[in-house]
Write an enzyme that holds these catalytic residues in place. Structure first.
Site, PDB file in Angstrom:
ATOM      1  N   THR A   8       5.727  21.785  13.336  1.00 43.75           N
ATOM      2  CA  THR A   8       6.204  22.286  12.052  1.00 43.75           C
ATOM      3  C   THR A   8       7.626  21.791  11.818  1.00 43.75           C
ATOM      4  OG1 THR A   8       6.572  24.291  10.717  1.00 43.75           O
ATOM      5  CG2 THR A   8       7.179  24.420  13.025  1.00 43.75           C
ATOM      6  N   ASN A   9       8.011  21.777  10.550  1.00 46.02           N
ATOM      7  CA  ASN A   9       9.410  21.527  10.197  1.00 46.02           C
ATOM      8  C   ASN A   9      10.050  22.777   9.598  1.00 46.02           C
ATOM      9  OD1 ASN A   9       9.872  18.758  10.943  1.00 46.02           O
ATOM     10  ND2 ASN A   9       8.432  18.190   9.334  1.00 46.02           N
ATOM     11  N   LYS A  13      10.018  29.556  10.961  1.00 46.43           N
ATOM     12  CA  LYS A  13       8.890  29.737  11.890  1.00 46.43           C
ATOM     13  C   LYS A  13       9.334  29.440  13.327  1.00 46.43           C
ATOM     14  CE  LYS A  13       4.613  28.508   9.397  1.00 46.43           C
ATOM     15  NZ  LYS A  13       3.493  27.540   9.459  1.00 46.43           N
ATOM     16  N   ASP A  69      -2.897  26.600  11.396  1.00 47.17           N
ATOM     17  CA  ASP A  69      -3.379  26.454  10.025  1.00 47.17           C
ATOM     18  C   ASP A  69      -3.870  27.822   9.586  1.00 47.17           C
ATOM     19  OD1 ASP A  69      -3.755  25.062   7.666  1.00 47.17           O
ATOM     20  OD2 ASP A  69      -5.792  24.441   8.156  1.00 47.17           O
ATOM     21  N   TYR A 151       0.094  33.328  -0.847  1.00 51.94           N
ATOM     22  CA  TYR A 151      -0.652  34.386  -1.542  1.00 51.94           C
ATOM     23  C   TYR A 151      -0.118  35.785  -1.249  1.00 51.94           C
ATOM     24  CZ  TYR A 151      -4.130  30.686  -2.327  1.00 51.94           C
ATOM     25  OH  TYR A 151      -4.768  29.524  -2.712  1.00 51.94           O
ATOM     26  N   ASP A 152       0.996  35.886  -0.528  1.00 47.46           N
ATOM     27  CA  ASP A 152       1.525  37.198  -0.133  1.00 47.46           C
ATOM     28  C   ASP A 152       1.680  38.189  -1.301  1.00 47.46           C
ATOM     29  OD1 ASP A 152       1.541  36.295   2.446  1.00 47.46           O
ATOM     30  OD2 ASP A 152       3.717  36.316   2.699  1.00 47.46           O
TER      31      ASP A 152
END
Length: 196
Positions: A8-9, A13, A69, A151-152
């Site tokens: 990841t970038n 996270k 994912d 979608y939070d």
């Protein structure tokens, strides 16, 4: 100390997972190992996409690597958008457009049940391990909240009357699909590295 790459970038996270891992692991992102290319995600399952990313990085850069994912699976939409969650409304990956399309497609449907599902693939020493986290809930009628992403603002997890976007990061991580999957990964890493 064990070095691991998280494919990841996303600095947030990385920081979050490093805190969960503790001091016995050094976590690196894609930029840290010199991987500047866009990683392919062209499989038709979450399992396939996360494994595709982790295997590519592990083979090309010679590091232990894990990738995740996530998809939103809406029962009344035959579990769509699923693996296509980020590009549901088109390749531009527009969160607002994606949410609008889900809400539009749910009009007239009796069920608003949905779940978020995260799959993490770890490729280490030639072995593959996969970890899944699921958060069940419902799709709200309207958007609420400013936190989170994707979608939070329309996902209300079971046992809550707030959307993920109305929760703090700590509250969300305690019950989220991603939090559950990462806790399984971290338990695996700590158990297996403490024995060696």
């Amino acid at each position: 100390m064990t070095e691991l790459c998280f494919a990841t970038n996303n600095a947030n996270k990385l920081r979050e997972i490093q805190q969960m891992l503790g001091d016995e692991f050094i976590l690196k992102g894609l930029k840290d190992i010199g991987c500047l290319e866009e990683l392919a995600e062209d499989q038709d399952t979450l399992e396939g996409n996360s494994l595709q990313k982790a295997e590519f990085v592990a083979k090309k850069y010679g590091v232990a690597c894990f990738a995740d994912d996530t998809g939103l699976e809406v029962e009344a939409l035959d579990n769509a958008p699923g693996v296509y969650s980020a590009r549901y409304a088109g390749p531009q990956r527009d969160n607002q457009a994606n949410i609008s399309l889900v809400l539009e497609n749910l009009k007239g449907k009796n069920s608003r049940k949905a779940q978020f599902r995260t799959v993490i693939s770890l490729v280490e020493a030639g072995k593959v391990h996969q970890f899944t986290g699921i958060a069940k809930g419902v799709i709200a009628d309207d958007l609420s909240g400013e936190e989170g992403f994707g979608y939070d603002p329309v996902f209300i997890p079971e046992g809550e009357n707030r959307t993920f976007a109305q929760m703090s990061a700590q509250e969300k991580n305690a019950i989220s699909h991603r939090g559950k999957a990462f806790r399984k990964l971290i338990e695996h890493l700590k158990n297996n590295h403490n024995r060696s």
